[in-house]
Design a protein around this motif. Structure first.
Motif, mmCIF file in Angstrom:
data_model
loop_
_atom_site.group_PDB
_atom_site.id
_atom_site.type_symbol
_atom_site.label_atom_id
_atom_site.label_comp_id
_atom_site.label_asym_id
_atom_site.label_seq_id
_atom_site.Cartn_x
_atom_site.Cartn_y
_atom_site.Cartn_z
ATOM 1 N N GLU A 112 0.816 -1.214 0.000
ATOM 2 C CA GLU A 112 0.000 0.000 0.000
ATOM 3 C C GLU A 112 0.853 1.268 0.000
ATOM 4 O O GLU A 112 0.634 2.194 -0.799
ATOM 5 N N PRO A 158 -6.566 -9.010 -6.102
ATOM 6 C CA PRO A 158 -6.632 -7.764 -5.327
ATOM 7 C C PRO A 158 -5.788 -6.642 -5.941
ATOM 8 O O PRO A 158 -6.179 -5.475 -5.901
ATOM 9 N N SER A 207 -7.281 -3.109 -7.434
ATOM 10 C CA SER A 207 -6.887 -1.866 -6.767
ATOM 11 C C SER A 207 -6.281 -0.830 -7.703
ATOM 12 O O SER A 207 -6.101 0.332 -7.312
ATOM 13 N N ILE A 227 -4.736 7.140 -3.911
ATOM 14 C CA ILE A 227 -3.694 6.171 -3.559
ATOM 15 C C ILE A 227 -2.417 6.889 -3.151
ATOM 16 O O ILE A 227 -1.705 6.459 -2.233
ATOM 17 N N GLN A 233 -1.373 7.565 0.424
ATOM 18 C CA GLN A 233 -0.823 6.494 1.259
ATOM 19 C C GLN A 233 0.698 6.559 1.330
ATOM 20 O O GLN A 233 1.311 5.715 1.987
ATOM 21 N N TYR A 243 -10.840 -6.814 -15.200
ATOM 22 C CA TYR A 243 -10.397 -5.509 -14.712
ATOM 23 C C TYR A 243 -9.874 -4.607 -15.828
ATOM 24 O O TYR A 243 -9.323 -3.539 -15.555
#
Length: 302
Positions: free
Chosen positions: A88, A126, A130, A141, A144, A186
């Motif tokens: 992340e 995942p 994301s 994002i 982060q 995706y």
């Protein structure tokens, strides 16, 4: 209407190009300016090896003409070291490091994975889910990021646009219809990667664009593509940009890709030694009828 075609090279700072592709005496600081007048796109590699700075991205944008596009390579810290796990903050650092300074010249983002990284659906899904689809989502994002970027981050997009992502894999376990299905779910592009190494070479269409990396026909990063080999790639690009699939496409999945009237195609030559990349890129442009500059006595003119 056919999709846009972007053809260029992977990187632009290579010693053998000086005095050949680059005119003799051209200052190194002007190499990107020169290369961006020969191609309409270049793959930016420095972002793969380390976090860049907003000032660097701003300089690169300023040196290139209107309509030029950079493909930006995602950081290897994310793909090769963390291998997508607990990433992340690293993803935040990447998107905060200055990509937004490219403005409307920000093209697709390439995520390249190492040969020792196999297909693990519980890890890849995942990650794919994301990936930000817009610069606004990427800005969230970027929040982060960790303290390493304090004072050298760019958190606000200069140009609001959608984002495209492409994935290049190098492990045989990805030759699986389930992986192609995930990419299509995706809308992430499978990278058509041509290489003499035993890495997967398939041409499944998984997004509304196609991303190609041509690493060398017989010798990795070095060998020249013949005119006949480029004819085949030109035919593929022509089919893809018209929303079709090449008749001889090498496929993992037998399911048809989502229908499209057209698709954009991004193609980068990575056979960098001995001038093969720029020469091959220009030859492919000629075969596709794209605007081309010419060399006269070692100098380039329109």
């Amino acid at each position: 209407m056919a999709g846009q075609v972007f053809i260029g090279v992977s990187g632009w700072r290579f010693e053998p190009w000086r005095g050949n592709f680059y005119p003799a005496g051209l200052a190194q600081a002007k190499e990107l300016h020169h290369a961006s007048r020969q191609f309409n796109s270049i793959e930016l590699n420095g972002s793969f090896y380390s976090l860049q700075r907003p000032s660097f991205y701003a300089q690169w944008a300023a040196q290139t003409p209107p309509g030029f596009v950079f493909a930006v390579k995602g950081g290897r810290y994310i793909t090769h070291m963390l291998k997508l796990r607990n990433a992340e903050a690293a993803m935040g650092n990447f998107f905060a490091s200055g990509l937004f300074a490219l403005g409307d010249k920000l093209g697709p983002i390439l995520w390249q994975f190492p040969p020792n990284f196999g297909f693990h659906p519980e890890v890849f899904e995942p990650f794919l889910a994301s990936l930000p689809r817009t610069t606004a989502a990427a800005a969230k994002i970027a929040l982060q990021r960790d303290q390493r970027l304090k004072g050298r981050e760019l958190l606000e997009p200069l140009h609001r646009q959608r984002l495209r992502h492409a994935v290049e894999v190098r492990h045989a376990s990805f030759v699986d219809p389930a992986f192609i299905a995930l990419l299509r779910k995706y809308k992430v592009a499978w990278v058509v990667a041509d290489t003499p190494q035993p890495w997967p070479l398939y041409e499944d269409v998984t997004a509304d664009f196609v991303y190609m990396r041509l690493h060398g026909a017989t010798e990795l990063y070095k060998s020249r593509y013949t005119s006949e080999q480029l004819d085949r790639w030109a035919a593929c690009i022509d089919a893809w940009r018209q929303g079709r699939q090449p008749a001889d496409a090498r496929l993992i999945s037998q399911k048809l890709p989502p229908p499209a009237e057209s698709r954009d195609v991004y193609c980068y030559f990575d056979n960098t030694d001995k001038l093969h990349a720029p020469d091959n890129a220009r030859e492919l442009m000629t075969k596709l009828g794209l605007p081309l500059t010419t060399s006269v006595a070692g100098h380039w003119t329109r």
